[in-house]
Motif scaffolding. Structure first.
Motif, mmCIF file in Angstrom:
data_model
loop_
_atom_site.group_PDB
_atom_site.id
_atom_site.type_symbol
_atom_site.label_atom_id
_atom_site.label_comp_id
_atom_site.label_asym_id
_atom_site.label_seq_id
_atom_site.Cartn_x
_atom_site.Cartn_y
_atom_site.Cartn_z
ATOM 1 N N LEU A 131 0.828 -1.205 0.000
ATOM 2 C CA LEU A 131 0.000 0.000 0.000
ATOM 3 C C LEU A 131 0.863 1.256 0.000
ATOM 4 O O LEU A 131 0.467 2.299 -0.501
ATOM 5 N N ASP A 134 3.920 3.648 -4.488
ATOM 6 C CA ASP A 134 3.101 4.493 -5.349
ATOM 7 C C ASP A 134 3.071 3.982 -6.785
ATOM 8 O O ASP A 134 2.280 4.427 -7.595
ATOM 9 N N ASP A 138 -2.596 -2.136 -9.082
ATOM 10 C CA ASP A 138 -3.538 -3.077 -8.472
ATOM 11 C C ASP A 138 -2.806 -4.013 -7.530
ATOM 12 O O ASP A 138 -1.667 -4.394 -7.799
ATOM 13 N N SER A 198 -8.637 4.214 -2.209
ATOM 14 C CA SER A 198 -8.446 3.032 -3.061
ATOM 15 C C SER A 198 -9.710 2.177 -3.073
ATOM 16 O O SER A 198 -10.364 2.014 -2.056
ATOM 17 N N ILE A 216 -7.488 -4.724 -4.869
ATOM 18 C CA ILE A 216 -7.427 -3.289 -4.554
ATOM 19 C C ILE A 216 -6.954 -2.525 -5.788
ATOM 20 O O ILE A 216 -5.891 -2.828 -6.334
ATOM 21 N N ARG A 217 -7.749 -1.563 -6.249
ATOM 22 C CA ARG A 217 -7.270 -0.625 -7.278
ATOM 23 C C ARG A 217 -6.744 0.577 -6.515
ATOM 24 O O ARG A 217 -7.492 1.305 -5.890
ATOM 25 N N LYS A 218 -5.428 0.721 -6.509
ATOM 26 C CA LYS A 218 -4.832 1.776 -5.683
ATOM 27 C C LYS A 218 -5.191 3.160 -6.198
ATOM 28 O O LYS A 218 -5.167 3.427 -7.386
ATOM 29 N N LYS A 220 -4.616 6.843 -6.989
ATOM 30 C CA LYS A 220 -3.463 7.697 -7.288
ATOM 31 C C LYS A 220 -3.794 9.100 -6.802
ATOM 32 O O LYS A 220 -4.766 9.689 -7.267
#
Ligand SMILES: Nc1ncnc2c1ncn2[C@@H]1O[C@H](COP(=O)(O)OP(=O)(O)OP(=O)(O)O)[C@@H](O)[C@H]1O
Ligand SMILES: [Mg+2]
Length: 491
Positions: A131, A134, A138, A198, A216-218, A220
């Motif tokens: 997490l 950066d 995903d 996210s 998880i779609r992080k 941005k």
């Protein structure tokens, strides 16, 4: 002071809990005890931004120490502390447990163990280092032992693993409980969001056969902008200008693409061209868009509660939008009968509305839209639906993730009208793959199809954008070896 517990057991270990509660705590299975912290947002810890590969013994020791730790401390009390103080507390107890259990470990290993345990207790466990990065788009956890990530368009396996499916399930539970939801055997599917925005999906056993599965779609913090897409060669500077004009002159736009192809990113980029005085309403399943304009209303759908009630669908939102005096409506993802309402809105004075949709080509986007409307129970003949589509959508922009991991805008296509029963499309810009370099990267080029006056020319005139548009279209032309422009605009 909470950090220095007052009671001591026979082994000399100190406890936050009084002795009788320690006994009760010890009698409970470890998994249920961790849930004591689930009711609140976990205190964030400073994660170590790397994932390490450990031996089986390390995981065994970690499980032993972890179980002893949660037998010893009161996690709800711990949760009230500042992250730094909580870490200090855990550090004390873990060192003590290591001593008592006569665990043989180097100082470095002890530090790693401590870090891992702090992440487990205070944050999202083994997910923390991922997490914190950066560069990850995903995170995909397929049960306790398998975690994949997507970096630079490529999916790769990581050494990250969880102690067992119980620990993974606890972390899933902790994530979803923050947005007031629950995931367990009786409600095994859940969407949620991390505090940073996210997007999270959990599907648990028995539906997920090999253990809890977390995607998880992080988020941005700084969504990509069009100039960055140019830098990444997803589009050319000329295509960027054309997209800016399309956004500015209030074309109705559909962004089409496969999973993770960059649809939401592109939608967000396009909204940057919207003038500051327009009232924009966004409808999303999980708020991902980051509009920069001052006059934005953000709406989000709601899943049904545990009793199956209270659901607010995308269709409800889009219909409600129409009563909110929107100038533009932006739908994060069109996937059902809301397609009908969006098209109607586009048709009735809400020019410049936009949405994304899952499809692999502009032509497929049209048929997807058509089937969404048919399946929504609208008793309309296919031709009428197609007429409605051609009367509403001006431009389809296709996003694709290519096999080398790169993301490209492969088509900027106009919806022209109908020829008989068939919708006619006209490509303005296409991306052609020309080959592959030594590193396996695909080579290709974006080119205009030779259309000098797109259908939205009049709109461009109205907004005084024709000069910019004509220059960009002409600069995007590619000539063959004889110097003849390469054409063919058929969509
Ligand atoms: N042109 C691009 N170049 C590099 N990375 C990109 C590009 N477009 C999007 N990305 C990255 O790819 C990831 C997926 O993007 P995005 O969320 O826009 O995809 P999506 O098509 O909306 O996915 P989904 O189908 O899951 O909704 C994000 O991390 C984003 O930052
Ligand atoms: Mg998306």
């Amino acid at each position: 002071m909470f950090g220095k517990r007052s009671t001591t057991d026979g082994n000399g270990a100190r406890h936050i809990l009084p002795p009788q509660e320690v006994a009760v705590a010890a009698a409970r299975p470890a998994e249920t005890k961790v849930t004591a912290v689930e009711a609140r947002a976990p205190a964030r810890v400073e994660p170590v931004a790397q994932e390490r590969r450990h031996s089986e013994e390390y995981y065994d020791v970690k499980t032993t120490v972890f179980n002893a730790l949660i037998d010893t401390i009161d996690l709800t009390q711990l949760a009230k502390l500042e992250a730094a103080a909580a870490r200090e507390e855990i550090r004390d107890i873990v060192s003590e447990i290591i001593q008592i259990k006569s665990v043989v470990m180097s100082i470095a290993e002890q530090e790693e163990l401590l870090e891992d345990i702090c992440n487990d207790v205070l944050g999202y466990g083994p997910l923390e280092p991922l997490l914190a990065r950066d560069d990850i788009a995903d995170i995909m956890v397929n049960g306790a032992n398998t975690t994949y990530i997507e970096v630079a368009g490529k999916v790769q396996k990581t050494p990250v693993r969880f102690a067992d499916n119980g620990q993974l399930m606890n972390i899933c539970q902790r994530i979803v409980s923050q947005v007031g939801r629950r995931v367990d055997e009786s409600s095994p599917i859940c969407d949620a969001r991390l505090p940073d925005g996210s997007r999270v999906n959990v599907i648990a056993p028995p539906l997920a056969i090999d253990g809890p599965t977390l995607t998880i779609r992080k988020f941005k913090k700084d969504r990509l902008r069009l100039d960055q897409l140019v830098k990444y060669k997803s589009i050319t500077p000329e295509a960027k200008t054309i997209l800016e004009v399309i956004g500015r002159v209030r074309c109705n736009v559909l962004i089409s693409g496969g999973t993770g192809s960059g649809k939401t990113t592109l939608l967000n980029c396009l909204t940057a061209s919207i003038d500051n005085d327009e009232r924009i309403i966004t409808c999303e399943d999980s708020a991902e868009l980051q509009l920069q304009q001052p006059h934005v209303v953000r709406l989000e759908t709601r899943p049904p509660n545990l009793e199956g009630e209270g659901e607010i669908t995308m269709r409800d939102l889009v219909r409600n939008c129409l009563r909110m005096r929107p100038e533009r409506i932006i739908v994060g993802e069109v996937r059902g009968p809301e397609a009908f309402d969006l098209l109607q809105a586009m048709n009735t004075g809400h020019d410049g509305s936009m949405g994304t949709l899952h499809a692999n080509s502009p032509r497929e986007a049209i048929s997807r839209l058509e089937s969404m409307i048919m399946m929504g129970g609208f008793q309309l003949p296919p031709k009428t639906i197609r007429e409605m589509i051609t009367g509403s959508i001006d431009v389809i922009i296709q996003a694709s993730r290519l096999r080398d991991g790169s993301r490209k805008i492969t088509h900027v296509t106009e919806v022209m009208g109908m020829e008989g029963d068939v919708v006619t499309l006209q490509n303005l810009i296409v991306f052609e793959i020309t080959g592959e370099d030594a590193q396996g990267k695909l080579t290709g080029r974006h080119r205009s199809t030779g259309i000098a006056r797109p259908r939205f020319w009049e709109r461009a005139e109205y907004y005084k954008e024709t000069k910019r548009l004509a220059e960009a279209l002409s600069a995007a032309e590619v000539h063959d070896s004889r110097g003849v422009p390469m054409g063919d605009a058929r969509g």
